[in-house]
Scaffold this motif. Structure first.
Motif, mmCIF file in Angstrom:
data_model
loop_
_atom_site.group_PDB
_atom_site.id
_atom_site.type_symbol
_atom_site.label_atom_id
_atom_site.label_comp_id
_atom_site.label_asym_id
_atom_site.label_seq_id
_atom_site.Cartn_x
_atom_site.Cartn_y
_atom_site.Cartn_z
ATOM 1 N N LYS A 154 0.871 -1.136 0.002
ATOM 2 C CA LYS A 154 -0.005 -0.100 0.003
ATOM 3 C C LYS A 154 0.868 1.113 0.146
ATOM 4 C CE LYS A 154 -3.631 2.084 2.936
ATOM 5 N NZ LYS A 154 -4.635 2.578 1.931
ATOM 6 N N LEU A 155 1.983 1.216 0.958
ATOM 7 C CA LEU A 155 2.841 2.521 1.015
ATOM 8 C C LEU A 155 3.496 2.658 -0.537
ATOM 9 C CD1 LEU A 155 4.299 4.538 2.806
ATOM 10 C CD2 LEU A 155 6.269 2.620 3.316
ATOM 11 N N LEU A 156 4.036 1.568 -1.147
ATOM 12 C CA LEU A 156 4.544 1.806 -2.403
ATOM 13 C C LEU A 156 3.827 2.273 -3.629
ATOM 14 C CD1 LEU A 156 7.452 -0.985 -2.136
ATOM 15 C CD2 LEU A 156 7.583 1.545 -1.503
ATOM 16 N N GLY A 211 4.594 5.505 -3.419
ATOM 17 C CA GLY A 211 6.013 5.356 -4.053
ATOM 18 C C GLY A 211 6.747 6.426 -5.077
ATOM 19 N N ASN A 212 5.819 7.306 -5.554
ATOM 20 C CA ASN A 212 6.133 8.417 -6.454
ATOM 21 C C ASN A 212 6.834 9.599 -5.634
ATOM 22 O OD1 ASN A 212 5.122 6.988 -8.639
ATOM 23 N ND2 ASN A 212 3.119 8.152 -8.597
ATOM 24 N N THR A 220 -0.260 -2.784 -9.484
ATOM 25 C CA THR A 220 0.354 -1.566 -9.648
ATOM 26 C C THR A 220 1.841 -1.179 -9.787
ATOM 27 O OG1 THR A 220 -1.656 -0.179 -8.622
ATOM 28 C CG2 THR A 220 0.380 0.846 -8.729
ATOM 29 N N ILE A 221 2.561 -2.059 -8.611
ATOM 30 C CA ILE A 221 3.862 -1.990 -8.487
ATOM 31 C C ILE A 221 4.345 -2.720 -9.687
ATOM 32 C CG2 ILE A 221 5.786 -2.960 -7.115
ATOM 33 C CD1 ILE A 221 3.812 -2.624 -4.309
ATOM 34 N N MET A 222 3.738 -3.925 -9.885
ATOM 35 C CA MET A 222 4.328 -4.933 -11.147
ATOM 36 C C MET A 222 4.159 -4.024 -12.451
ATOM 37 S SD MET A 222 3.749 -8.827 -10.002
ATOM 38 C CE MET A 222 1.729 -8.807 -9.867
ATOM 39 N N SER A 223 3.112 -3.158 -12.531
ATOM 40 C CA SER A 223 3.056 -2.590 -13.736
ATOM 41 C C SER A 223 4.114 -1.616 -14.021
ATOM 42 C CB SER A 223 1.486 -1.823 -13.904
ATOM 43 O OG SER A 223 1.392 -1.266 -14.847
ATOM 44 N N MET A 261 4.118 5.023 -10.360
ATOM 45 C CA MET A 261 3.098 4.123 -9.628
ATOM 46 C C MET A 261 1.768 4.840 -9.980
ATOM 47 S SD MET A 261 4.320 1.908 -7.827
ATOM 48 C CE MET A 261 5.948 1.387 -7.631
ATOM 49 N N ASN A 262 0.846 3.978 -10.751
ATOM 50 C CA ASN A 262 -0.542 4.657 -11.202
ATOM 51 C C ASN A 262 -1.882 3.978 -10.323
ATOM 52 O OD1 ASN A 262 0.258 6.295 -13.341
ATOM 53 N ND2 ASN A 262 0.999 4.397 -14.260
ATOM 54 N N PHE A 263 -1.567 3.653 -9.112
ATOM 55 C CA PHE A 263 -2.634 3.190 -8.327
ATOM 56 C C PHE A 263 -3.968 3.826 -8.277
ATOM 57 C CE2 PHE A 263 -5.214 2.354 -4.375
ATOM 58 C CZ PHE A 263 -5.450 1.072 -4.727
#
Ligand code: HSE
Length: 443
Positions: free
Chosen positions: A105-107, A111-112, A206-209, A217-219
């Motif tokens: 969740k944090l990343l 992450g950005n 999202t992280i893998m993408s 990150m594009n969550f």
């Protein structure tokens, strides 16, 4: 070489597991690493627990003190969430501490902010445990597949949902009953929303993408649809048609942009992903040179997740004294090459579709439905009538060829407006059998 000092934030399931792995495999780890890894400081709500699990570490009550402590080289953040965990991680980076975290969740959400700060401060942030627990998928995406252009990723990345879907299929039980069973077994949280509504899988995909396509990150653009509304009838009908329903996290690169989505998906039963059952996770990557590769294993649990945490600690320990240029970039691409790309709205994605229509069992019903699908250019692959609900009402199950989602939704709206259709249509996206070749970017 002098030991690497770890500051551990949180001694819950994964924190306790990390202490166990570091202790039980200490000799093997220093054989691999050439130096000792030692937990020098711990922070947890319970001092008693900390003393019991890490008797040789300093107990530090205040996480912000721990992340600045001179005897800490690497901060291992296992608090979870985005409250104190986020502030502590940012503070640790400010203080030049390397980070290992299992916090998806944090990343995915911050992450950005975290990665640019880490680059500015020359620290490493490692997060293998954040995606699919013990499966080394981050390593695979960042390093093992570095020669490829990645086309797509599809993953069963939430064990709780996969357990529930497996039980629903095997026992024919309703979602609510299986959820209660999963809670009793400790697989599902008292508040299961995060797992069953797709948030957890959304963070992971999202992280893998980002790693696969070199994007931030594009969550916030990730489509989330969970399993709570799935009817066991659809699982049964899907099975009769040769498909299993799984909650998939999917990301694909297309000519128009990137698809980023989590939803229940019909998968042909012959595919390996369709046979990943119970709480297990699996991630399938399609890349241009290697084709499809599949990664399977435990996606949660104390020791499997700690296995990933400790592997990250070992990676950092190997590079801690090396030039920063020798490090693998956080998001797999050089920071200057991480570029925002168009994330496609769901109306623009392409997929196959499973539709279940409840309609009056009378001459002409099928013809009207088929005509409305044809009008929106939706091609039918299979169509069966699934028995009669009462004297006059039947269920019709339709599988479509690959099509644009907007067209299917338009056709659904038109079909629901027919007087012979008397309930909302159930729509589930469907993965179709497509060959993986250099020319075909299937998932
Ligand atoms: N709750 C997750 C799952 C594991 O059910 O897979 C941690 O992300």
């Amino acid at each position: 070489m002098k030991p690497v000092n770890i500051g551990l934030l949180g001694l819950g399931t994964v924190g306790g597991g990390t202490a166990t792995v570091l202790q039980d495999n200490a000799a093997e780890i220093s054989r691999r690493l050439g130096r000792e890894v030692r937990i020098s400081a711990v922070c947890d709500l319970s001092e008693e627990k900390a003393k019991q699990i890490c008797p040789n570490a300093a107990f530090i009550k205040d996480p912000f003190e721990l992340v600045q402590h001179q005897d800490v080289d690497v901060v291992v953040e296992l608090f979870g969430g985005t409250g104190i965990a986020k502030d502590a991680v940012l503070k640790a980076i400010e203080n030049g501490k390397h980070i290992v975290t299992a916090n998806k969740k944090l990343l995915a959400e911050y992450g950005n902010e975290i990665f640019p700060l880490a680059e500015e401060k020359n620290v490493m942030v490692q997060f293998e445990a954040a995606v699919a627990g013990g499966i080394p998928i981050i390593k695979a995406l960042r390093e093992g597949l570095a020669a490829n252009q990645i086309r797509s990723i599809a993953g069963i990345i939430n064990g709780t949902s996969n357990f529930i879907l497996t039980e629903m299929r095997e026992k024919g039980s309703a979602f609510a009953d299986v959820l209660k069973e999963a809670q009793a077994l400790g697989y599902a949280e008292a508040d299961p929303t995060f797992d069953i509504e797709g948030h957890d899988a959304g963070h992971k995909i999202t992280i893998m993408s980002a790693l696969a396509f070199g994007t931030p990150m594009n969550f916030s653009a990730c489509y989330l649809e969970g399993i709570s509304k799935l009817d066991s009838r659809d699982i049964k009908y899907a099975e009769e048609l040769g498909y299993r329903i799984k909650l998939l996290g999917i990301t694909r690169k297309t000519d128009k942009g990137i698809e980023l989505r989590v939803h229940p998906t019909l998968i042909p039963e012959s595919r390996l992903l369709a046979n990943v059952n119970g709480v297990m996770n699996a991630v399938r990557v399609n890349a241009d040179m290697v084709g499809e590769t599949l990664y399977y294993g435990a996606g949660a649990g104390a020791l499997p997740t700690a296995s990933a945490v400790v592997a990250d600690i070992i990676d950092i320990a190997r590079l801690i004294e090396a030039e920063t240029d020798h490090r693998v970039p956080h998001l797999a691409f050089q920071p200057s090459q991480v570029q925002a790309q168009n994330i496609l709205p769901m109306d623009e994605i392409t997929s196959g579709y499973y539709l279940r229509v409840q309609a009056t069992d009378e001459p002409g019903t099928l013809g009207q439905i088929a005509a409305l699908l044809a009008k929106e250019n939706v091609s039918i692959e299979a169509l069966i009538q699934k028995g009669v609900i009462d004297q006059s009402t039947a269920e019709i199950v339709i599988l479509t060829h690959t099509t644009v989602e907007r067209n299917v939704k338009r056709a659904i709206a038109a079909i629901e407006a027919l007087s012979c259709v008397d309930a909302p249509i159930t729509m589930i996206r469907m993965e179709r059998d497509r060959k993986s070749t250099r020319l075909n970017s299937s998932h």
